[in-house]
Design a protein around this motif. Structure first.
Motif, PDB file in Angstrom:
ATOM      1  N   ARG A 102       0.740  -1.206  -0.095  1.00 46.87           N
ATOM      2  CA  ARG A 102       0.053   0.136   0.062  1.00 46.87           C
ATOM      3  C   ARG A 102       0.679   1.162   0.162  1.00 46.87           C
ATOM      4  O   ARG A 102       0.463   2.272  -0.560  1.00 46.87           O
ATOM      5  N   ASP A 163      -2.693   4.717  -6.027  1.00 44.44           N
ATOM      6  CA  ASP A 163      -2.355   5.847  -5.099  1.00 44.44           C
ATOM      7  C   ASP A 163      -2.250   5.058  -3.827  1.00 44.44           C
ATOM      8  O   ASP A 163      -2.766   4.013  -3.556  1.00 44.44           O
ATOM      9  N   VAL A 164      -1.529   5.924  -3.048  1.00 44.74           N
ATOM     10  CA  VAL A 164      -1.514   5.279  -1.460  1.00 44.74           C
ATOM     11  C   VAL A 164      -2.873   5.704  -0.897  1.00 44.74           C
ATOM     12  O   VAL A 164      -3.325   6.807  -0.726  1.00 44.74           O
ATOM     13  N   PRO A 165      -3.464   4.599  -0.322  1.00 41.74           N
ATOM     14  CA  PRO A 165      -4.720   5.054   0.678  1.00 41.74           C
ATOM     15  C   PRO A 165      -4.633   5.879   1.906  1.00 41.74           C
ATOM     16  O   PRO A 165      -3.576   5.999   2.304  1.00 41.74           O
ATOM     17  N   ASP A 166      -5.613   6.524   2.005  1.00 36.73           N
ATOM     18  CA  ASP A 166      -5.492   7.505   3.255  1.00 36.73           C
ATOM     19  C   ASP A 166      -5.113   7.183   4.757  1.00 36.73           C
ATOM     20  O   ASP A 166      -5.079   7.521   5.596  1.00 36.73           O
ATOM     21  N   TYR A 167      -5.356   5.520   5.004  1.00 39.01           N
ATOM     22  CA  TYR A 167      -4.974   4.871   6.103  1.00 39.01           C
ATOM     23  C   TYR A 167      -3.668   4.373   6.141  1.00 39.01           C
ATOM     24  O   TYR A 167      -3.450   4.032   7.548  1.00 39.01           O
ATOM     25  N   GLU A 169       0.185   6.690   5.826  1.00 41.54           N
ATOM     26  CA  GLU A 169       0.907   7.950   5.684  1.00 41.54           C
ATOM     27  C   GLU A 169       2.273   7.566   5.268  1.00 41.54           C
ATOM     28  O   GLU A 169       2.924   6.758   5.982  1.00 41.54           O
ATOM     29  N   ASP A 171       6.148   8.889   3.359  1.00 41.56           N
ATOM     30  CA  ASP A 171       7.185   9.990   3.081  1.00 41.56           C
ATOM     31  C   ASP A 171       8.204   9.178   2.296  1.00 41.56           C
ATOM     32  O   ASP A 171       8.882   8.548   2.789  1.00 41.56           O
ATOM     33  N   VAL A 180      -1.955   4.410   9.992  1.00 44.61           N
ATOM     34  CA  VAL A 180      -2.892   5.329  10.663  1.00 44.61           C
ATOM     35  C   VAL A 180      -4.235   4.874  11.381  1.00 44.61           C
ATOM     36  O   VAL A 180      -4.511   5.156  12.548  1.00 44.61           O
ATOM     37  N   ARG A 181      -4.694   3.858  10.527  1.00 49.74           N
ATOM     38  CA  ARG A 181      -6.082   3.221  10.935  1.00 49.74           C
ATOM     39  C   ARG A 181      -6.261   2.067  10.268  1.00 49.74           C
ATOM     40  O   ARG A 181      -5.792   1.813   9.369  1.00 49.74           O
ATOM     41  N   PRO A 183      -8.670  -0.173   8.064  1.00 44.95           N
ATOM     42  CA  PRO A 183      -9.652   0.286   7.026  1.00 44.95           C
ATOM     43  C   PRO A 183     -10.550  -0.916   7.090  1.00 44.95           C
ATOM     44  O   PRO A 183     -10.550  -1.949   7.545  1.00 44.95           O
ATOM     45  N   ASP A 187     -12.853   1.354   2.344  1.00 48.88           N
ATOM     46  CA  ASP A 187     -11.831   2.135   2.461  1.00 48.88           C
ATOM     47  C   ASP A 187     -10.699   1.778   1.501  1.00 48.88           C
ATOM     48  O   ASP A 187      -9.613   2.391   0.877  1.00 48.88           O
TER      49      ASP A 187
END
Length: 205
Positions: A102, A163-167, A169, A171, A180-181, A183, A187
């Motif tokens: 991911r 794309d990288v999913p929002d759960y 993060e 760099d 982060v969480r 899913p 999600d």
């Protein structure tokens, strides 16, 4: 570590779906199953057949997880409070190889498993080489320093096909990702429809 014997793109063709959404999938050119009987007309699947297919698709997507490991995840998902199907997706997405995939550290789920197994990944500063390791919310997953210049890593971060999913993060300059969480099904950016409810029905028979 168990060895995957089947050719990965045969999974696509056997299921009749481009389950990773990759442009290299042979389904883009040959939309039928592998082998000499691949072009035969398919009959209507029974309820059991639909459930089995849903299980094979979900297992295949995560790099052909073994039946033993997959059943163990299902048992854990059923034990935890909440919707079993959603819990199963959360456990699958919490696997270390899934996080590495991911985060776009590598191009495929199969490469993610190999990347972890070869010792290129640190979790909270400690090297972990078990692809099925369960990452917890807040854990930092990073590429170890001596592996950051690998060509496979640099190529994967530049891939435009997902794309990288929002759960997660990420760099990419430091090659560090944070979980982060956990899913839910809605999600997760699956290229095809996954049906964990049918997987639950399969194991609940």
């Amino acid at each position: 570590m168990s060895k995957r014997h089947s050719v990965k793109y045969k999974i696509d063709r056997r299921l009749g779906e481009n389950i990773w959404g990759r442009p290299k999938s042979p389904l883009n050119a040959r939309a039928y199953g592998p082998g000499q009987h691949g072009q035969r007309r398919k009959g209507k699947l029974s309820d059991y057949g639909l459930q089995l297919r849903a299980k094979q698709k979900l297992k295949g997507y995560y790099g052909s997880v073994t039946e033993k490991a997959f059943k163990r995840l299902y048992t854990e998902a059923a034990r935890v409070k909440g919707d079993t199907g959603e819990n199963l997706i959360g456990l699958l997405e919490s696997r270390l190889d899934a996080i590495v995939y991911r985060a776009k550290f590598v191009a495929t789920v199969f490469a993610a498993r190999q990347f972890v197994s070869h010792g290129h990944i640190l979790v909270n500063g400690k090297r972990v080489n078990i692809p099925s390791y369960q990452v917890k919310v807040g854990d930092k997953v990073e590429v170890r320093e001596r592996s950051k210049q690998l060509a496979v890593l640099i190529e994967a971060t530049q891939l435009g096909e997902r794309d990288v999913p929002d759960y997660v993060e990420v760099d990419h300059n430091k090659m560090v990702a944070t979980f982060v969480r956990v899913p839910g099904l809605s999600d997760v950016p699956y290229p095809v429809q996954m049906e964990p409810n049918l997987v639950v029905e399969f194991y609940s028979r």
